[in-house]
Scaffold this active site. Structure first.
Site, PDB file in Angstrom:
ATOM      1  N   LYS A  47     -54.192  29.754 -45.145  1.00  0.00           N
ATOM      2  CA  LYS A  47     -53.008  30.277 -44.429  1.00  0.00           C
ATOM      3  C   LYS A  47     -51.773  30.106 -45.324  1.00  0.00           C
ATOM      4  O   LYS A  47     -50.996  31.033 -45.511  1.00  0.00           O
ATOM      5  CB  LYS A  47     -52.795  29.513 -43.132  1.00  0.00           C
ATOM      6  CG  LYS A  47     -51.415  29.679 -42.506  1.00  0.00           C
ATOM      7  CD  LYS A  47     -51.231  28.943 -41.209  1.00  0.00           C
ATOM      8  CE  LYS A  47     -50.758  27.531 -41.357  1.00  0.00           C
ATOM      9  NZ  LYS A  47     -49.341  27.321 -41.593  1.00  0.00           N
ATOM     10  N   ASN A  48     -51.604  28.903 -45.890  1.00  0.00           N
ATOM     11  CA  ASN A  48     -50.373  28.605 -46.615  1.00  0.00           C
ATOM     12  C   ASN A  48     -50.300  29.237 -47.996  1.00  0.00           C
ATOM     13  O   ASN A  48     -49.280  29.132 -48.668  1.00  0.00           O
ATOM     14  CB  ASN A  48     -50.157  27.091 -46.686  1.00  0.00           C
ATOM     15  CG  ASN A  48     -49.828  26.534 -45.306  1.00  0.00           C
ATOM     16  OD1 ASN A  48     -49.574  27.288 -44.369  1.00  0.00           O
ATOM     17  ND2 ASN A  48     -49.862  25.234 -45.170  1.00  0.00           N
ATOM     18  N   ARG A  91     -41.636  29.930 -39.150  1.00  0.00           N
ATOM     19  CA  ARG A  91     -40.641  29.469 -40.125  1.00  0.00           C
ATOM     20  C   ARG A  91     -40.859  30.061 -41.504  1.00  0.00           C
ATOM     21  O   ARG A  91     -39.922  30.291 -42.259  1.00  0.00           O
ATOM     22  CB  ARG A  91     -40.744  27.948 -40.277  1.00  0.00           C
ATOM     23  CG  ARG A  91     -40.261  27.127 -39.203  1.00  0.00           C
ATOM     24  CD  ARG A  91     -40.308  25.727 -39.680  1.00  0.00           C
ATOM     25  NE  ARG A  91     -39.964  25.665 -41.094  1.00  0.00           N
ATOM     26  CZ  ARG A  91     -38.740  25.852 -41.562  1.00  0.00           C
ATOM     27  NH1 ARG A  91     -37.777  26.138 -40.731  1.00  0.00           N
ATOM     28  NH2 ARG A  91     -38.504  25.778 -42.843  1.00  0.00           N
ATOM     29  N   CYS A 150     -38.423  22.806 -35.772  1.00  0.00           N
ATOM     30  CA  CYS A 150     -39.677  22.927 -35.034  1.00  0.00           C
ATOM     31  C   CYS A 150     -40.060  21.506 -34.621  1.00  0.00           C
ATOM     32  O   CYS A 150     -39.326  20.550 -34.868  1.00  0.00           O
ATOM     33  CB  CYS A 150     -40.762  23.555 -35.902  1.00  0.00           C
ATOM     34  SG  CYS A 150     -41.345  22.457 -37.171  1.00  0.00           S
ATOM     35  N   ARG A 206     -36.318  20.985 -40.434  1.00  0.00           N
ATOM     36  CA  ARG A 206     -36.784  22.001 -41.393  1.00  0.00           C
ATOM     37  C   ARG A 206     -35.615  22.798 -41.990  1.00  0.00           C
ATOM     38  O   ARG A 206     -35.543  24.004 -41.868  1.00  0.00           O
ATOM     39  CB  ARG A 206     -37.806  22.944 -40.738  1.00  0.00           C
ATOM     40  CG  ARG A 206     -38.928  22.299 -39.967  1.00  0.00           C
ATOM     41  CD  ARG A 206     -39.969  21.594 -40.809  1.00  0.00           C
ATOM     42  NE  ARG A 206     -40.738  22.461 -41.657  1.00  0.00           N
ATOM     43  CZ  ARG A 206     -41.867  23.105 -41.290  1.00  0.00           C
ATOM     44  NH1 ARG A 206     -42.279  22.997 -40.055  1.00  0.00           N
ATOM     45  NH2 ARG A 206     -42.523  23.852 -42.138  1.00  0.00           N
ATOM     46  N   ASP A 226     -50.230  17.485 -44.077  1.00  0.00           N
ATOM     47  CA  ASP A 226     -50.934  18.332 -43.098  1.00  0.00           C
ATOM     48  C   ASP A 226     -52.266  17.732 -42.659  1.00  0.00           C
ATOM     49  O   ASP A 226     -52.929  18.304 -41.791  1.00  0.00           O
ATOM     50  CB  ASP A 226     -51.176  19.733 -43.670  1.00  0.00           C
ATOM     51  CG  ASP A 226     -49.874  20.485 -43.855  1.00  0.00           C
ATOM     52  OD1 ASP A 226     -49.873  21.507 -44.558  1.00  0.00           O
ATOM     53  OD2 ASP A 226     -48.851  20.031 -43.311  1.00  0.00           O
ATOM     54  N   VAL A 232     -43.031  12.867 -45.718  1.00  0.00           N
ATOM     55  CA  VAL A 232     -42.576  14.245 -45.991  1.00  0.00           C
ATOM     56  C   VAL A 232     -41.728  14.812 -44.860  1.00  0.00           C
ATOM     57  O   VAL A 232     -40.676  15.405 -45.090  1.00  0.00           O
ATOM     58  CB  VAL A 232     -43.786  15.161 -46.283  1.00  0.00           C
ATOM     59  CG1 VAL A 232     -43.354  16.596 -46.496  1.00  0.00           C
ATOM     60  CG2 VAL A 232     -44.568  14.652 -47.496  1.00  0.00           C
ATOM     61  N   ARG A 254     -52.488  29.412 -34.652  1.00  0.00           N
ATOM     62  CA  ARG A 254     -51.636  29.778 -35.789  1.00  0.00           C
ATOM     63  C   ARG A 254     -52.305  29.430 -37.107  1.00  0.00           C
ATOM     64  O   ARG A 254     -52.007  30.029 -38.133  1.00  0.00           O
ATOM     65  CB  ARG A 254     -50.292  29.029 -35.714  1.00  0.00           C
ATOM     66  CG  ARG A 254     -49.463  29.388 -34.523  1.00  0.00           C
ATOM     67  CD  ARG A 254     -48.094  28.754 -34.615  1.00  0.00           C
ATOM     68  NE  ARG A 254     -47.495  29.035 -35.915  1.00  0.00           N
ATOM     69  CZ  ARG A 254     -46.312  28.548 -36.291  1.00  0.00           C
ATOM     70  NH1 ARG A 254     -45.647  27.755 -35.486  1.00  0.00           N
ATOM     71  NH2 ARG A 254     -45.811  28.838 -37.461  1.00  0.00           N
TER      72      ARG A 254
HETATM   73  C1  EPZ Z   1     -45.085  24.048 -46.325  1.00  0.00           C
HETATM   74  O1  EPZ Z   1     -43.961  24.011 -45.465  1.00  0.00           O
HETATM   75  C2  EPZ Z   1     -46.283  24.264 -45.421  1.00  0.00           C
HETATM   76  N1  EPZ Z   1     -46.146  25.529 -44.717  1.00  0.00           N
HETATM   77  C3  EPZ Z   1     -46.388  23.120 -44.411  1.00  0.00           C
HETATM   78  O2  EPZ Z   1     -47.588  23.321 -43.650  1.00  0.00           O
HETATM   79  C4  EPZ Z   1     -46.518  21.805 -45.179  1.00  0.00           C
HETATM   80  O3  EPZ Z   1     -46.546  20.731 -44.264  1.00  0.00           O
HETATM   81  C5  EPZ Z   1     -45.324  21.648 -46.129  1.00  0.00           C
HETATM   82  O4  EPZ Z   1     -45.251  22.787 -47.013  1.00  0.00           O
HETATM   83  C6  EPZ Z   1     -45.423  20.391 -46.982  1.00  0.00           C
HETATM   84  O5  EPZ Z   1     -46.608  20.421 -47.731  1.00  0.00           O
HETATM   85  C7  EPZ Z   1     -46.439  26.679 -45.378  1.00  0.00           C
HETATM   86  O6  EPZ Z   1     -46.798  26.669 -46.543  1.00  0.00           O
HETATM   87  C8  EPZ Z   1     -46.297  27.954 -44.597  1.00  0.00           C
HETATM   88  P1  EPZ Z   1     -41.333  21.912 -47.638  1.00  0.00           P
HETATM   89  P2  EPZ Z   1     -42.452  24.037 -46.096  1.00  0.00           P
HETATM   90  O7  EPZ Z   1     -40.239  22.884 -47.917  1.00  0.00           O
HETATM   91  O8  EPZ Z   1     -42.412  24.909 -47.273  1.00  0.00           O
HETATM   92  C9  EPZ Z   1     -37.574  19.287 -46.362  1.00  0.00           C
HETATM   93  C10 EPZ Z   1     -48.894  23.581 -41.746  1.00  0.00           C
HETATM   94  O9  EPZ Z   1     -49.252  22.742 -40.904  1.00  0.00           O
HETATM   95  N2  EPZ Z   1     -36.778  20.434 -46.847  1.00  0.00           N
HETATM   96  O10 EPZ Z   1     -42.139  21.373 -48.756  1.00  0.00           O
HETATM   97  O11 EPZ Z   1     -41.506  24.263 -44.980  1.00  0.00           O
HETATM   98  C11 EPZ Z   1     -38.289  19.627 -45.069  1.00  0.00           C
HETATM   99  O12 EPZ Z   1     -37.431  19.423 -43.969  1.00  0.00           O
HETATM  100  C12 EPZ Z   1     -47.459  23.567 -42.242  1.00  0.00           C
HETATM  101  O13 EPZ Z   1     -49.646  24.447 -42.252  1.00  0.00           O
HETATM  102  C13 EPZ Z   1     -35.394  20.316 -46.914  1.00  0.00           C
HETATM  103  O14 EPZ Z   1     -34.828  19.280 -46.574  1.00  0.00           O
HETATM  104  O15 EPZ Z   1     -42.333  22.509 -46.568  1.00  0.00           O
HETATM  105  C14 EPZ Z   1     -39.449  18.673 -45.065  1.00  0.00           C
HETATM  106  O16 EPZ Z   1     -39.015  17.405 -44.588  1.00  0.00           O
HETATM  107  C15 EPZ Z   1     -46.601  22.541 -41.524  1.00  0.00           C
HETATM  108  N3  EPZ Z   1     -34.659  21.386 -47.338  1.00  0.00           N
HETATM  109  C16 EPZ Z   1     -39.811  18.565 -46.542  1.00  0.00           C
HETATM  110  O17 EPZ Z   1     -38.644  19.009 -47.272  1.00  0.00           O
HETATM  111  C17 EPZ Z   1     -35.263  22.566 -47.726  1.00  0.00           C
HETATM  112  O18 EPZ Z   1     -34.539  23.505 -48.140  1.00  0.00           O
HETATM  113  C18 EPZ Z   1     -41.018  19.412 -46.934  1.00  0.00           C
HETATM  114  O19 EPZ Z   1     -40.670  20.739 -46.764  1.00  0.00           O
HETATM  115  C19 EPZ Z   1     -36.665  22.660 -47.649  1.00  0.00           C
HETATM  116  C20 EPZ Z   1     -37.418  21.584 -47.218  1.00  0.00           C
END
Ligand code: EPZ
Length: 419
Positions: free
Chosen positions: A22-23, A92, A116, A121, A305, A327, A397
C-alpha cells in the site's frame, strides 16, 4: 457498519500470498501525474486507500482504471490544480499530490489534511522543502496554496526528521525542477527505493534512494512506464505475528524478507522458527516465546507500523517486555482495547509495559486506526471465546481481504454485514 467476528484458538496453518505494498503503490500512483503518457502499475492491492487514490487521479484529470491488480493511468490532457477537502480528508497520503502538480502546473491548492488518530501529522517538512525550491506558500481557509509560476529550482534540502512522505513529495517535485536537488537525511524505507525505481523508468535522474542522501537532477519531461510494486512488508510482518500468536505454521509467498530484517531478527530472538527461501518466508512456532523489548525507529529500525501488532503478541508471552514508540506521538490507542481482552499492560510516557498473561478472553472491541485494528484481530485469533471487532473500515484501508486470507489459514473468522 460491518464488523468482524472471531472465535479464537485455531492455529494458523498453510500458505498465503502477500499483496503489493500500500505504502509504495500510493506515491507511485501519484507519480503518474508527472507525465501525460500512459503508465501501467502492477501488483497494486485492492484497498480502500487505493480506490481513493484512483478516484483522486481521475478528479485531477489523469484517467485511471484498476482491473484486478493492475492500474492503467492513461493519457492526460489538462490537469486540475485543486485537491478538495472531501478527497484529502479520506486519506492523508493525498498530500503527495503536491509534488507532481507543483512540478507540472507550478501551482497546487490542497486542503490541509488535518490530523488522524495516531497524531497531528503536520506537513511542515514538506512545505519548508517546497519553499527552499522557490515556491510560495499561503495558508487560507483550511487550504494550503503553493505556487511556483517560474518553475521549481533544485536545492540542497536537509530534513529535521527523515519523513517518508516528505522524501517522496520532494522526489516527485524535483524530478522536473531546474537543476539538482539533494535531500539530506532522507527516509530510507524500501517504498522510497521503489518510487525511485519507477521514476527512473520514466526518465528521471535519481541516485542514492535507500540511503540518507538522495540526489535528483531535474529533466525536461518524463515518459510513461510499466512498473511492478514491491510486496507489502507490513502485511507480511502482520501475518508472521499472526502465526506466532496462534502457535501456527505458515508460509508467506510473494515477499521480500530483506525489507523485514529487524522484525525477523526480533521474532527469531523471541523463539520463532523462520526460514527464508527466495520470495517465501516460512514461519513456525516451535516453543514458548520469550518477551522481547522493541523501540520503533525509522527504517531500517523496528517499524512503527508493526508496534501495535508486536504489543498484542507480547500480551500472551510469559514475562515482561517494553514497547517504546518514537515516531508518532499518539500511537497507543490499541492499549485500552487490548486491556478489554484482559491484557496486563500500562502506558508510561511513550512506552508501554507489558506483562504476558496465560490467556486473553474474547471481547467486543473498536478499531481506532489501521494498525491498531490489526493488533485487535491478532488478539482475537488467540483469545478464548468470541471477539467482535467494530469499525473495520480502518482495516479495509490497508489489508487486502484480511478475513479471507486468515480463513484460508484456518482461522474461525467472518465479516458480518451491517444490519
Ligand atoms: C508514512 O506516513 C506511512 N504512510 C505510515 O504508514 C508510516 O507509519 C510512516 O510513514 C512512518 O513510517 C504512507 O506511506 C502512506 P512520516 P508519513 O512523514 O509519510 C512527523 C500505515 O499504517 N512529521 O515519516 O505520514 C509525523 O507527525 C501508515 O500504513 C512532521 O512532524 O510519515 C510523524 O510523527 C500509518 N512533519 C513522523 O514525522 C512533517 O512534515 C513520521 O511521519 C512530516 C512528518
Amino acid at each position: 457498519m460491518d464488523k468482524i467476528i472471531i472465535t479464537g484458538g485455531r492455529q494458523l496453518k498453510g500458505g498465503i500470498n502477500i499483496s503489493g505494498s500500500k505504502n509504495s503503490a500510493l506515491p507511485i500512483l501519484f507519480a503518474t501525474l508527472l507525465t501525460d503518457e500512459e503508465c501501467k502499475i502492477k501488483n497494486v492491492p485492492t484497498l480502500a486507500d487505493i480506490k481513493t487514490t484512483v478516484d483522486f487521479l481521475n478528479f485531477i484529470g489523469k484517467p485511471a482504471l484498476k482491473n484486478k491488480d493492475i492500474v492503467k493511468a492513461g493519457k492526460s490532457k489538462k490537469l486540475n490544480h485543486i485537491a478538495p477537502y472531501d478527497l484529502v480528508r479520506k486519506m492523508r497520503a493525498s498530500v503527495l499530490v503536491m509534488g507532481p502538480l507543483l512540478a507540472r502546473l507550478g501551482e497546487v491548492d490542497v486542503s490541509l489534511p488535518g490530523g488522524c488518530a495516531i497524531g497531528a501529522r503536520p506537513i511542515d517538512i514538506h512545505l519548508d522543502a517546497f519553499k527552499q525550491m522557490g515556491a510560495n506558500i499561503e495558508l487560507k481557509d483550511g487550504y494550503v496554496k503553493i505556487t511556483a509560476y517560474s518553475g521549481l529550482k533544485g536545492a540542497d534540502i536537509e530534513f529535521r526528521f527523515a519523513s517518508v512522505g516528505a522524501t517522496e513529495n520532494v522526489m516527485l517535485a524535483s524530478a522536473l525542477a531546474k537543476g539538482t536537488t539533494r535531500i539530506i537525511n532522507a527516509a530510507k524505507e524500501p517504498e522510497i527505493s521503489d518510487l525511485a525505481d519507477m521514476l527512473v523508468k520514466m526518465g528521471a535522474k535519481i541516485s542514492g534512494a535507500g540511503t540518507k542522501i538522495i540526489t535528483i537532477e531535474g529533466v525536461e519531461k518524463l515518459s510513461g512506464c510499466c512498473h511492478e510494486v514491491i510486496p507489502d512488508r507490513i502485511e507480511a510482518a502482520t501475518y508472521m505475528i499472526a502465526t506466532a500468536i496462534t502457535k501456527g505454521d505458515v508460509t508467506l509467498k510473494h515477499t521480500n524478507a530483506s525489507h523485514l530484517s529487524d522484525v525477523i531478527d526480533k521474532l527469531i530472538q523471541s523463539g520463532l522458527n523462520i526460514k527464508i527461501k527466495e520470495n517465501e518466508i516460512k514461519v513456525k512456532w516451535v516453543k514458548d516465546l520469550k518477551p522481547i523489548n522493541v523501540k520503533t525507529e525509522i527504517y531500517p529500525g523496528f517499524p512503527t507500523d508493526i508496534q501495535a501488532q508486536w504489543m498484542a503478541l507480547m500480551c500472551v508471552v510469559k514475562g515482561s517486555s517494553i514497547v517504546e514508540e518514537t515516531v508518532f506521538e499518539n500511537r497507543f490507542l490499541h492499549v485500552g482495547e487490548l486491556q478489554r481482552f484482559g491484557a496486563d499492560i500500562r502506558i508510561e510516557g511513550n512506552s508501554v509495559y507489558v506483562n504476558g498473561v496465560d490467556k486473553l478472553s474474547g471481547a467486543p472491541v473498536m478499531v481506532s486506526d489501521l494498525r491498531a485494528g490489526a493488533a485487535l484481530v491478532l488478539a482475537g485469533l488467540c483469545a478464548v471465546g468470541k471477539t467482535e471487532v467494530l469499525r473495520i473500515y480502518h482495516l479495509d484501508r490497508g489489508y487486502e481481504t484480511l478475513e479471507k486470507k486468515l480463513r484460508k489459514l484456518g482461522a474461525n473468522i467472518k465479516r458480518v454485514k451491517a444490519d
